[in-house]
Design a protein around this motif. Structure first.
Motif, PDB file in Angstrom:
ATOM      1  N   ARG A 309      -1.580  -8.667  17.407  1.00  0.00           N
ATOM      2  CA  ARG A 309      -2.895  -9.305  17.312  1.00  0.00           C
ATOM      3  C   ARG A 309      -3.107 -10.267  18.477  1.00  0.00           C
ATOM      4  NH1 ARG A 309      -4.182 -13.031  12.157  1.00  0.00           N
ATOM      5  NH2 ARG A 309      -2.527 -14.243  13.164  1.00  0.00           N
ATOM      6  N   ALA A 310      -2.038 -10.937  18.875  1.00  0.00           N
ATOM      7  CA  ALA A 310      -2.153 -11.892  19.983  1.00  0.00           C
ATOM      8  C   ALA A 310      -2.427 -11.193  21.308  1.00  0.00           C
ATOM      9  CB  ALA A 310      -0.874 -12.720  20.081  1.00  0.00           C
ATOM     10  N   THR A 311      -1.778 -10.037  21.520  1.00  0.00           N
ATOM     11  CA  THR A 311      -1.885  -9.383  22.826  1.00  0.00           C
ATOM     12  C   THR A 311      -3.096  -8.481  22.954  1.00  0.00           C
ATOM     13  OG1 THR A 311      -0.437  -7.601  22.049  1.00  0.00           O
ATOM     14  CG2 THR A 311       0.605  -9.434  23.206  1.00  0.00           C
ATOM     15  N   VAL A 312      -3.725  -8.129  21.820  1.00  0.00           N
ATOM     16  CA  VAL A 312      -4.839  -7.185  21.889  1.00  0.00           C
ATOM     17  C   VAL A 312      -6.138  -7.861  22.302  1.00  0.00           C
ATOM     18  CG1 VAL A 312      -5.766  -7.317  19.535  1.00  0.00           C
ATOM     19  CG2 VAL A 312      -5.707  -5.119  20.744  1.00  0.00           C
ATOM     20  N   GLY A 313      -6.174  -9.186  22.225  1.00  0.00           N
ATOM     21  CA  GLY A 313      -7.399  -9.889  22.629  1.00  0.00           C
ATOM     22  C   GLY A 313      -8.251 -10.223  21.422  1.00  0.00           C
ATOM     23  N   GLY A 314      -9.514 -10.591  21.708  1.00  0.00           N
ATOM     24  CA  GLY A 314     -10.409 -10.974  20.627  1.00  0.00           C
ATOM     25  C   GLY A 314     -10.454 -12.458  20.404  1.00  0.00           C
ATOM     26  N   GLU A 318      -6.035 -19.407  25.452  1.00  0.00           N
ATOM     27  CA  GLU A 318      -5.478 -20.684  25.003  1.00  0.00           C
ATOM     28  C   GLU A 318      -5.148 -20.644  23.512  1.00  0.00           C
ATOM     29  OE1 GLU A 318      -8.200 -20.349  26.836  1.00  0.00           O
ATOM     30  OE2 GLU A 318      -7.403 -21.126  28.748  1.00  0.00           O
ATOM     31  N   GLU A 319      -6.066 -20.063  22.724  1.00  0.00           N
ATOM     32  CA  GLU A 319      -5.831 -19.952  21.281  1.00  0.00           C
ATOM     33  C   GLU A 319      -4.629 -19.060  20.992  1.00  0.00           C
ATOM     34  OE1 GLU A 319      -9.980 -20.225  18.910  1.00  0.00           O
ATOM     35  OE2 GLU A 319      -9.884 -18.574  20.350  1.00  0.00           O
ATOM     36  N   ILE A 320      -4.574 -17.934  21.709  1.00  0.00           N
ATOM     37  CA  ILE A 320      -3.469 -16.986  21.493  1.00  0.00           C
ATOM     38  C   ILE A 320      -2.137 -17.629  21.849  1.00  0.00           C
ATOM     39  CG2 ILE A 320      -2.479 -14.793  22.258  1.00  0.00           C
ATOM     40  CD1 ILE A 320      -5.378 -13.825  22.714  1.00  0.00           C
ATOM     41  N   LEU A 321      -2.073 -18.298  23.019  1.00  0.00           N
ATOM     42  CA  LEU A 321      -0.826 -18.933  23.453  1.00  0.00           C
ATOM     43  C   LEU A 321      -0.421 -20.045  22.503  1.00  0.00           C
ATOM     44  CD1 LEU A 321      -1.421 -19.024  27.315  1.00  0.00           C
ATOM     45  CD2 LEU A 321       0.320 -17.694  26.109  1.00  0.00           C
ATOM     46  N   GLN A 331      11.429 -21.725  12.483  1.00  0.00           N
ATOM     47  CA  GLN A 331      12.815 -21.335  12.240  1.00  0.00           C
ATOM     48  C   GLN A 331      12.950 -19.860  11.880  1.00  0.00           C
ATOM     49  OE1 GLN A 331      15.194 -23.561  12.635  1.00  0.00           O
ATOM     50  NE2 GLN A 331      16.991 -22.425  11.948  1.00  0.00           N
ATOM     51  N   LYS A 332      11.984 -19.335  11.112  1.00  0.00           N
ATOM     52  CA  LYS A 332      12.127 -17.957  10.636  1.00  0.00           C
ATOM     53  C   LYS A 332      11.959 -16.930  11.754  1.00  0.00           C
ATOM     54  CE  LYS A 332       7.296 -17.628   9.072  1.00  0.00           C
ATOM     55  NZ  LYS A 332       6.428 -17.361   7.915  1.00  0.00           N
ATOM     56  N   TYR A 333      11.416 -17.347  12.896  1.00  0.00           N
ATOM     57  CA  TYR A 333      11.208 -16.416  14.004  1.00  0.00           C
ATOM     58  C   TYR A 333      12.218 -16.607  15.135  1.00  0.00           C
ATOM     59  CZ  TYR A 333       6.676 -15.477  11.814  1.00  0.00           C
ATOM     60  OH  TYR A 333       5.695 -15.125  10.936  1.00  0.00           O
ATOM     61  N   LEU A 334      13.299 -17.341  14.870  1.00  0.00           N
ATOM     62  CA  LEU A 334      14.288 -17.594  15.931  1.00  0.00           C
ATOM     63  C   LEU A 334      14.788 -16.300  16.562  1.00  0.00           C
ATOM     64  CD1 LEU A 334      16.556 -20.490  14.604  1.00  0.00           C
ATOM     65  CD2 LEU A 334      15.077 -20.514  16.604  1.00  0.00           C
ATOM     66  N   GLU A 335      15.078 -15.321  15.710  1.00  0.00           N
ATOM     67  CA  GLU A 335      15.656 -14.065  16.196  1.00  0.00           C
ATOM     68  C   GLU A 335      14.642 -13.237  16.985  1.00  0.00           C
ATOM     69  OE1 GLU A 335      18.350 -10.372  14.395  1.00  0.00           O
ATOM     70  OE2 GLU A 335      17.493 -11.899  13.070  1.00  0.00           O
ATOM     71  N   TYR A 336      13.365 -13.618  16.873  1.00  0.00           N
ATOM     72  CA  TYR A 336      12.305 -12.823  17.510  1.00  0.00           C
ATOM     73  C   TYR A 336      11.659 -13.556  18.692  1.00  0.00           C
ATOM     74  CZ  TYR A 336      12.806 -10.277  13.141  1.00  0.00           C
ATOM     75  OH  TYR A 336      13.318  -9.571  12.082  1.00  0.00           O
ATOM     76  N   ARG A 337      12.320 -14.606  19.169  1.00  0.00           N
ATOM     77  CA  ARG A 337      11.738 -15.351  20.283  1.00  0.00           C
ATOM     78  C   ARG A 337      11.547 -14.482  21.516  1.00  0.00           C
ATOM     79  NH1 ARG A 337      14.767 -21.220  20.716  1.00  0.00           N
ATOM     80  NH2 ARG A 337      13.961 -22.140  18.806  1.00  0.00           N
ATOM     81  N   ASP A 338      12.472 -13.531  21.731  1.00  0.00           N
ATOM     82  CA  ASP A 338      12.352 -12.675  22.914  1.00  0.00           C
ATOM     83  C   ASP A 338      11.025 -11.922  22.907  1.00  0.00           C
ATOM     84  OD1 ASP A 338      13.119 -11.254  20.686  1.00  0.00           O
ATOM     85  OD2 ASP A 338      14.530  -9.934  21.731  1.00  0.00           O
ATOM     86  N   GLN A 339      10.627 -11.422  21.747  1.00  0.00           N
ATOM     87  CA  GLN A 339       9.361 -10.678  21.662  1.00  0.00           C
ATOM     88  C   GLN A 339       8.155 -11.621  21.751  1.00  0.00           C
ATOM     89  OE1 GLN A 339       9.567  -7.417  18.583  1.00  0.00           O
ATOM     90  NE2 GLN A 339      11.572  -8.326  18.230  1.00  0.00           N
ATOM     91  N   ILE A 340       8.317 -12.834  21.235  1.00  0.00           N
ATOM     92  CA  ILE A 340       7.217 -13.808  21.324  1.00  0.00           C
ATOM     93  C   ILE A 340       6.959 -14.180  22.774  1.00  0.00           C
ATOM     94  CG2 ILE A 340       6.487 -16.137  20.696  1.00  0.00           C
ATOM     95  CD1 ILE A 340       8.163 -15.817  18.120  1.00  0.00           C
ATOM     96  N   ALA A 345       3.944 -13.564  27.939  1.00  0.00           N
ATOM     97  CA  ALA A 345       3.880 -13.080  29.326  1.00  0.00           C
ATOM     98  C   ALA A 345       2.721 -12.099  29.500  1.00  0.00           C
ATOM     99  CB  ALA A 345       5.201 -12.423  29.710  1.00  0.00           C
ATOM    100  N   LYS A 346       2.509 -11.233  28.510  1.00  0.00           N
ATOM    101  CA  LYS A 346       1.403 -10.274  28.603  1.00  0.00           C
ATOM    102  C   LYS A 346       0.052 -10.986  28.612  1.00  0.00           C
ATOM    103  CE  LYS A 346       1.815  -6.402  26.181  1.00  0.00           C
ATOM    104  NZ  LYS A 346       2.096  -5.484  25.055  1.00  0.00           N
ATOM    105  N   VAL A 347      -0.054 -12.066  27.845  1.00  0.00           N
ATOM    106  CA  VAL A 347      -1.300 -12.842  27.842  1.00  0.00           C
ATOM    107  C   VAL A 347      -1.538 -13.452  29.223  1.00  0.00           C
ATOM    108  CG1 VAL A 347      -2.492 -14.842  26.851  1.00  0.00           C
ATOM    109  CG2 VAL A 347      -1.143 -13.333  25.377  1.00  0.00           C
TER     110      VAL A 347
END
Length: 893
Positions: A309-314, A318-321, A331-340, A345-347
């Motif tokens: 949803r963040a990378t598709v636009g709309g 600034e809001e997306i970042l 804390q629950k997204y620690l393991e997924y920081r690489d994808q975040i 970067a894509k934004v």
């Protein structure tokens, strides 16, 4: 008396009566209410219900344990693949067995051969047949399943199960690849539904006029089950995706979403629609990802919905970042920081902030601990950005890092390897150029200045090594803490694995530090005497050390002395000559790569011009001047400069001859072919014992044809013919020594040295000695790996050829994991090398497919294509004679 008997045994009589009724009901041949009720109930609960539960639980367990690939479009139905289905065989086979048992015992009337039955009185038997078909479908035994569903369609045409049989028949046809028949089946199903609606409408209007049963009611269509509509729409969506029509698929999926009542199913389908819209950068995808999140999709799906949803636009960048930054801190997204960070970067790239995008990509690679694909993709993107900026050295480093971790199944894996390998040749040459430039500058300093510089250099190297270790230690500590946090999170979720226990990790780390001290996370961490790397810059005034060229002293950097560095400095004339040879070769080779593989004519011209400006007599001078002539061929004044340079300084070279006669190289190839024929005739004469004509012919070539391509072979042939007619073998030495001088480090020189050794050691010669024929250059072995060589014409673009052949390999030989690279044989001949094949049969099959296939390689089917063993390839690259190898190829393969 009778009444007393009945009263006394009334319960026994009642039980006995029930037993008689049950016994009567066991018959499958009597079509009575009791019989039908008994067998239908048993068929439903003993067979259908139990078997359906087995399958439901088996699929649920499989789906719960399955790791979804959110990098690809999710499948509409998550079903076991060829490998995973083996684990479900026991469940599915048990379900089939239960249904078959019920059918054999409770079908009314009984029939040993179902195909010969004409009717069925018991209910739920048809559902058991459907469940058998579904079990075979899940087993991936599609043909057997298809037969089951076709039987249901034909035999139970008066029941609603007929429609479900048709639907699953279409599913089987899709899996079998029979798309046309699947479409036809679905169309018939739609027609049946429309006919049912018409019939129902007619019944409703006629029922108000007459309550009498019509004679045509027996031929009426059975009721159409409402629960099939979502499944039909989903099947049509699946068919549309197979036909690569996402727009049609989305239309059907929206229909499924409206009709389905299961929240988990709704969430999955909304996510898939979002993915399909995202393929076309449609901002409408944002709404579907939001729906999936609100429907409480599973954790990983919800996370990827937020990322997508963040990378598709709309929304504004600034809001997306801001949203992504908030996620990165949770804390629950620690393991997924690489994808975040990759999404961030894509934004940034979407708003052309490349510098900030690189920062986020670097963080993505750093935080990628358990996701090698994401780490590889982040490095790939960094490589692409550097490549677009024409920073090819950095690009190669990133591509090489990506290759180390990217999974083989990643769609661009072969392309990344190709980029890394191709740029590696450029980087190696640039490294050599920078290194030789640096050491030559140091060599030209006076002794006092050089000593001072080397002392300062040692101090700087040691300081850089200290800072590097501090950085590595800090990074290792950050990684350790991150791993602990992730482990603690997993443990909180119920993960009992020993190595995820935070206390165990902490205790182990402290024990390690007590024994070994603070160590950075690197290879060979136990060795105190690791090889150091010394980096020299192009030493202009005020320059500093940069990470570029590497040499390896014997001592560790901590113990490094200035004297140890002097070994790499060319302080003598001979050492400087060797340094210049390496420098000029690297300049020319990097120029060729820039010009021919990267299409960077400007960069290539700079390298060629540096060779010429160096003004040291070298074979690369004329080659570089010729390349500059070709680059400026459209500019008469500039090309004239290099043309005059070649004609003045190298009047007898092939390039000067080409400038005088543009057809020179074509004629030269023809002359080389004639020269080969003459040489082979001389070999035949030698084998026939005509030694004097052989010596005469060899003398004519040696003395009168200095450019003859087989001059080396004639020198050996002459010596061997002389050895046959002259008892004094020492007379052969001048000819053999001439062969060694003129053809150093070749098979010719090796053969000559061997003969010289025999003569000097007094070993008898020419008793059963072989001639150095063209075939003697190469050896045949059935055990060697083979390469395929596609020789390009002058008009071919080697980079485009490599790409197209690589695409061909990826599509038609993906399982063989072939590697493709463009390579120069000489200044005029380029080729594409495909490696490697296990044997000649595999290589032959590849050649046949290459010649038969139009897709990707239609432009290269007419090119000369040979295959060669890995050992013979080394000889071929040294000899660079296609005609000689071609003869060996046809003789042996």
């Amino acid at each position: 008396m009778l009444s007393h008997f009945i009263k006394k045994y009334k319960y026994s009589l009642l039980g006995f009566s029930i037993l008689l009724i049950i016994a009567a009901a066991c018959s499958t041949e009597k079509n009575t209410f009791v019989n039908r009720t008994y067998h239908s109930t048993t068929a439903k609960y003993n067979g259908y219900w139990n078997a359906r539960e087995l399958i439901r639980v088996g699929l649920r367990d499989y789906r719960n344990n399955y790791k979804e690939d959110f990098y690809a479009i999710l499948p509409l139905d998550l079903l076991p693949n060829e490998e995973d289905v083996v684990d479900m065989y026991p469940v599915l086979d048990t379900a089939i067995s239960k249904c078959m048992t019920v059918i054999s015992k409770h079908s009314m009337p009984t029939a040993s051969k179902p195909a010969k039955k004409k009717t069925e009185y018991a209910k739920w038997i048809d559902q058991n047949w459907l469940l058998i078909g579904k079990s075979n479908f899940y087993r991936r035994d599609y043909q057997k399943a298809l037969d089951n569903f076709e039987f249901v369609r034909k035999f139970y045409g008066n029941r609603s199960s007929m429609y479900e049989g048709m639907l699953w028949k279409a599913k089987c046809q899709i899996e079998l690849g029979d798309i046309a028949e699947a479409k036809r089946t679905l169309q018939i199903l739609d027609n049946n539904f429309n006919n049912y609606l018409s019939q129902k409408k007619e019944k409703d209007t006629s029922s108000s006029k007459s309550k009498k049963k019509s004679k045509d009611d027996d031929n009426s269509l059975p009721a159409f089950p409402a629960h099939l509509h979502p499944e039909i729409a989903k099947t049509k969506a699946h068919l549309a995706l197979i036909e690569n029509d996402p727009t049609k698929a989305i239309r059907f999926l929206e229909d499924v979403i409206k009709k389905t009542k299961v929240k988990e199913e709704k969430a999955r389908l909304n996510f898939i629609v979002g993915q399909l819209l995202q393929l076309n950068n449609d901002e409408a995808a944002r709404e579907y990802f939001t729906r999936a999140i609100k429907l409480n999709a599973p954790f990983e799906m919800s996370f990827h919905a937020k990322i997508n949803r963040a990378t598709v636009g709309g929304a504004s960048p600034e809001e997306i970042l801001a949203d992504l930054t908030k996620m990165a801190k949770e804390q629950k997204y620690l393991e997924y920081r690489d994808q975040i960070f990759f999404a961030m970067a894509k934004v940034e790239l979407a708003r052309n902030d490349v510098a900030q995008a690189k920062t986020f990509l670097t963080k993505s690679a750093f935080f990628s601990l358990n996701n090698p694909r994401q780490k590889g993709v982040s490095y790939e993107k960094l490589g692409d950005l550097s490549f677009n900026e024409r920073d090819y050295v950095s690009a190669q480093r990133y591509y090489d890092s990506s290759v180390q971790v990217i999974p083989d199944e990643y769609i661009n894996a072969d392309l990344i390897r190709s980029k890394a390998n191709n740029l590696a040749q450029l980087v190696n040459n640039i490294d050599v150029v920078m290194y030789e430039d640096s050491v030559q500058r140091i060599a030209l300093m006076d002794e006092k200045e050089r000593d001072k510089f080397l002392k300062d250099l040692v101090k700087q190297l040691q300081e850089e090594e200290r800072l590097r270790k501090e950085r590595e230690a800090q990074r290792a500590e950050e990684m350790r803490k991150l791993q602990q946090q992730i482990a603690a999170q997993n443990q909180g979720e119920g993960n009992k694995w020993y190595w995820n226990n935070v206390k165990n990790i902490e205790e182990g780390f402290n024990e390690f530090r007590n024994i070994w001290g603070q160590r950075e996370n690197e290879d060979d961490w136990r060795r105190s005497n690791k090889s150091a790397t010394i980096d020299f810059n192009e030493l202009a005034e005020g320059d500093t050390i940069v990470d570029s060229i590497q040499t390896k002293p014997k001592t560790a950097i901590e113990d490094l002395k200035p004297e140890a560095l002097l070994a790499d400095i060319p302080l003598t004339d001979s050492a400087m000559a060797v340094s210049n040879e390496r420098l000029l070769a690297a300049l020319y080779n990097s120029g060729i790569i820039y010009k021919d593989q990267l299409n960077e004519t400007e960069f290539g011209a700079k390298q060629f011009q540096r060779v010429i400006d160096h003004d040291i007599e070298n074979k690369h001078n004329v080659l570089s001047a010729f390349q500059m002539y070709k680059i400026h061929e459209g500019n008469t004044s500039k090309s004239a400069v290099y043309k005059n340079y070649i004609l003045t300084n190298y009047p007898n070279s092939d390039y000067a001859n080409y400038l005088r006669d543009p057809d020179y190289f074509i004629k030269k190839k023809e002359l080389d072919a004639l020269a080969l024929q003459d040489y082979l005739k001389s070999v035949e004469r030698y084998e026939s014992g005509l030694y004097y004509p052989v010596i005469l012919k060899a003398d004519n070539v040696i003395n009168g044809e200095p450019d003859n391509k087989y001059r080396g072979q004639y020198l050996i042939l002459k010596a061997m013919a002389m050895g046959r007619v002259n008892p004094d073998k020492s007379t052969l030495l001048p000819t053999l020594e001439q062969a060694v001088r003129e053809f150093p480090e070749t098979v010719i020189a090796e053969k000559a040295q061997e003969l010289i050794g025999f003569i000097k050691n007094g070993i008898p010669l020419f008793q059963d000695f072989d001639v150095v024929e063209t075939s003697d250059l190469y050896s045949y072995s059935s055990k060697d790996k083979l390469f395929v060589l596609v020789f390009l014409e002058e008009s071919d673009d080697s980079r485009a050829a490599q790409t197209k052949i690589s695409d061909f390999n990826r599509e038609f030989f993906s399982r063989d994991r072939l590697k493709t690279g463009a390579q120069l044989l000489d200044a005029q001949t380029a080729m594409v090398v495909v490696r490697e094949f296990n044997d000649a049969n595999a290589a032959q099959e590849y050649l046949k497919s290459f010649e038969r296939t139009k897709k990707h390689v239609s432009d290269y089917k007419s090119r000369k294509i040979l295959f060669i063993s890995s050992e013979n390839f080394k000889v071929f690259m040294k000899e660079k004679d296609i005609a000689v190898y071609e003869k060996f190829f046809f003789d042996n393969y």
